[in-house]
Design an enzyme around this catalytic site. Sequence first.
Site, short mmCIF file in Angstrom:
data_model
loop_
_atom_site.label_atom_id
_atom_site.label_comp_id
_atom_site.label_asym_id
_atom_site.label_seq_id
_atom_site.Cartn_x
_atom_site.Cartn_y
_atom_site.Cartn_z
N CYS A 2 0.81 -1.32 0.12
CA CYS A 2 -0.05 -0.18 0.10
C CYS A 2 0.89 1.45 0.04
CB CYS A 2 -0.85 -0.04 1.07
SG CYS A 2 -2.03 -1.15 1.24
N ARG A 28 3.67 -0.20 -4.85
CA ARG A 28 3.61 -0.67 -3.59
C ARG A 28 2.36 -1.42 -3.46
NH1 ARG A 28 6.87 1.81 0.18
NH2 ARG A 28 5.48 0.89 1.61
N TRP A 75 -2.79 -2.60 -1.61
CA TRP A 75 -2.47 -4.14 -1.88
C TRP A 75 -3.32 -4.79 -0.76
CZ3 TRP A 75 -0.55 -8.17 1.00
CH2 TRP A 75 0.20 -9.38 0.30
N ASN A 99 -1.56 2.23 5.73
CA ASN A 99 -0.47 1.27 5.11
C ASN A 99 -0.24 0.22 6.42
OD1 ASN A 99 1.48 -0.48 3.85
ND2 ASN A 99 3.11 1.46 4.17
N GLY A 100 -0.59 -0.86 6.39
CA GLY A 100 -0.10 -1.70 7.43
C GLY A 100 -1.20 -2.75 7.73
N GLU A 477 16.62 -18.03 -8.34
CA GLU A 477 16.23 -16.80 -8.61
C GLU A 477 15.76 -16.67 -10.16
OE1 GLU A 477 15.58 -13.93 -7.47
OE2 GLU A 477 15.60 -12.50 -8.73
N LYS A 481 12.15 -15.33 -11.00
CA LYS A 481 11.74 -14.27 -11.97
C LYS A 481 10.75 -14.43 -12.93
CE LYS A 481 13.04 -11.64 -10.35
NZ LYS A 481 13.68 -11.01 -9.47
N GLU A 484 6.97 -14.97 -11.51
CA GLU A 484 6.35 -14.05 -10.99
C GLU A 484 5.87 -12.85 -11.99
OE1 GLU A 484 8.38 -11.27 -8.35
OE2 GLU A 484 10.44 -11.58 -9.21
N HIS A 500 14.01 -37.99 -6.90
CA HIS A 500 13.57 -38.50 -5.58
C HIS A 500 12.16 -37.86 -5.64
CE1 HIS A 500 17.19 -39.66 -4.06
NE2 HIS A 500 17.66 -38.83 -4.65
N LYS A 599 5.97 -3.99 -4.16
CA LYS A 599 7.36 -4.04 -4.31
C LYS A 599 7.95 -4.21 -2.80
CE LYS A 599 11.31 -2.68 -6.16
NZ LYS A 599 12.04 -3.90 -6.89
C1 F6R Z 1 11.32 -10.39 -6.50
C2 F6R Z 1 11.18 -9.71 -5.38
C3 F6R Z 1 11.08 -9.94 -4.06
C4 F6R Z 1 12.08 -8.98 -2.84
C5 F6R Z 1 11.56 -9.40 -1.39
C6 F6R Z 1 12.20 -8.81 -0.59
O1 F6R Z 1 11.61 -10.24 -7.46
O2 F6R Z 1 11.75 -8.27 -5.83
O3 F6R Z 1 11.26 -11.42 -3.76
O4 F6R Z 1 13.47 -9.63 -3.06
O5 F6R Z 1 10.46 -8.97 -1.22
O6 F6R Z 1 12.25 -7.10 -0.53
P1 F6R Z 1 13.42 -6.55 -0.09
O7 F6R Z 1 14.65 -6.70 -0.68
O8 F6R Z 1 12.84 -4.99 -0.23
O9 F6R Z 1 13.55 -6.64 1.41
#
Ligand code: F6R
Length: 604
Positions: A2, A28, A75, A99-100, A477, A481, A484, A500, A599
């Site tokens: 949010c 956000r 969000w 936000n929270g 990773e 990527k 998502e 397994h 994010k």
């Molecule tokens: C995936 C991604 C998330 C962040 C995770 C941690 O592409 O960006 O998995 O890595 O939410 O976020 P931070 O680094 O801000 O603590």
Amino acid sequence: MCGIVGYIGKKCDLKKVLIDNLKTLEYRGYDSAGVAIYDGNINIVKAKGKIVNLENSLKDVDICDSNLGIAHTRWATHGEANDINSHPHRVGKVTLVHNGIIENYNDLKKDLIRQGYIFVSDTDTEVLVALLDSIKKKEKDNIKAINSLSKLLIGSYALGIIFDDDCEHLYAVRKDSPLIIGVCNDCNLIASDVTAIIDYTKKYMLIDDYEIAKLGKDIVEVFNSDLLLVNKEISEVTWDINQAKKNGFSHFMLKEINEEPIVLKETISEYIKDVNALIKKMPDFSKYNKIHIVACGSAMHAGLVGKSIIEEYAGIPVIVELASEYRYKKNFYDSKTLVIFISQSGETADTIAALRNVNNDNIDTLAIVNVVGSTIAREAKEVLYIRAGVEIAVATTKAYLLQVAMLILVGLNLAYTNKKLSENEVNFILNEFEEIPSKIQNIICRDSECFNLAKEIYEAKDVFFLGRGIDYSICMEGSLKLKEISYIHSEAYAAGELKHGTISLIEKGTNVIGVITDESLMLKTLSNIKETVARGAKVLLITTDKFNSHYDFNCHEFVVEKVNSVLQPLLIVVPLQLIAFEVARLRGCDIDKPRNLAKSVTVE
Ligand code: F6R
């Protein structure tokens, strides 16, 4: 998660101001959005979906120029994304954005229902507003009322509040959710982060937990929980507004991948001059014989790469844990343990909570963070900043790369300090490190190859990433990527583990992406990949060797230049990022704002 913004100042077209500011926080959350604008009356307009829907709805609403407003991009946590659950919420004479998460909202709600309050939404926020309204019936002073509210809430919150009885001021308070105040000449602003104020001012104040801010058009007062005025330091944003724009790129994610060479150079330059610079510019690590790395998502994946490097080169055992698990479990550390917290935003709720636990136990903490002045950066004992600049795409790329780079530097520092690598050996690697940004550039220039490989995958139902050791961490990773942003189901597997159980999912045409760089494990991984080919898998290898010609293995391949193995992860992840991007583009996905994501994950 949010985003909240607020404005108090000279009269202007607040519809535009709030929408523009809100758009910079859309990363956000983007389930729904809303504004409350005061023009003699409080006008509340909300719309489900992205901010552009709210912008369109506002076109038909007649609101005069105004001096006071708040806005929110959501969000969803409590209740689906719809107009009723969207913020702002208004009860009685109080309107606010939040936000929270309020954890005790159910108990509070029961009590408020007994008082006669009726609730229309499913949100915790509506309860919070009703509670403030009920407090206000006895407490006329708004600062005191907010302070009393804080004492009753369990959970996290950043609030922007308008009281009907004082439309000359905007009020704000926070606990465990980010909130800054932008300080301008003819207005003052609140926001979840500085990107929302930078069009107006570079000057901002950071608000601490339980502090209450009262903003007038030309004054900002901040009170602590004892209701005493606090003298707040004014900080300045060091980056430029252009960093938060696409600058000709179709997507922020593509722009951010393209920035990798330059931001890597900026991040590493002060450390790689020679081993002396590496030691001098970092905290003294000599006393540690155990390391824990704690983070979420991609930052945790970076931690796994760091673990392989620190264990291999410095001979120190490393445990990597998800912050959401670490915060609630028994951890075994002592005065010789260093706990490293990794976070791009520095505001991830689980990572903050885990950090606070470790700080309370008086164990040494080090943060690897991008956002200067963020909570994690401020609360860790030591901080090493990566210099990614602003990262807007929800899927991290450049920040992940820099987190890995910083962990490599920490690993080399530890290796030297522990006498596992000599001065010459470290200097040799640091020399090669200098070349890595241009080698990444060479990979980025091969984007059309990645596009062609993406064409092989984009219609897949499932993709399996296979690798061993450090390559497995990179697979994790690559897999995150891809899934998502493209919504293709994918999993990363340690190559030797597939048989397994999971190999039962491999059938004719299943896509397998192998990551093979570790020479000592190359043939082992290849054997595992051949096991999937025998069951009909289609294989793409991201590798440092030519498997088609050298091993007579017929598959699609993307061959990355071979460098010192400690630096190899920095090159190998780039094609994975580009392929994920191209797959998502071919599928027509909303790459910068994937569904259900945000994010900065400021709720647990
Ligand atoms: C995936 C991604 C998330 C962040 C995770 C941690 O592409 O960006 O998995 O890595 O939410 O976020 P931070 O680094 O801000 O603590």
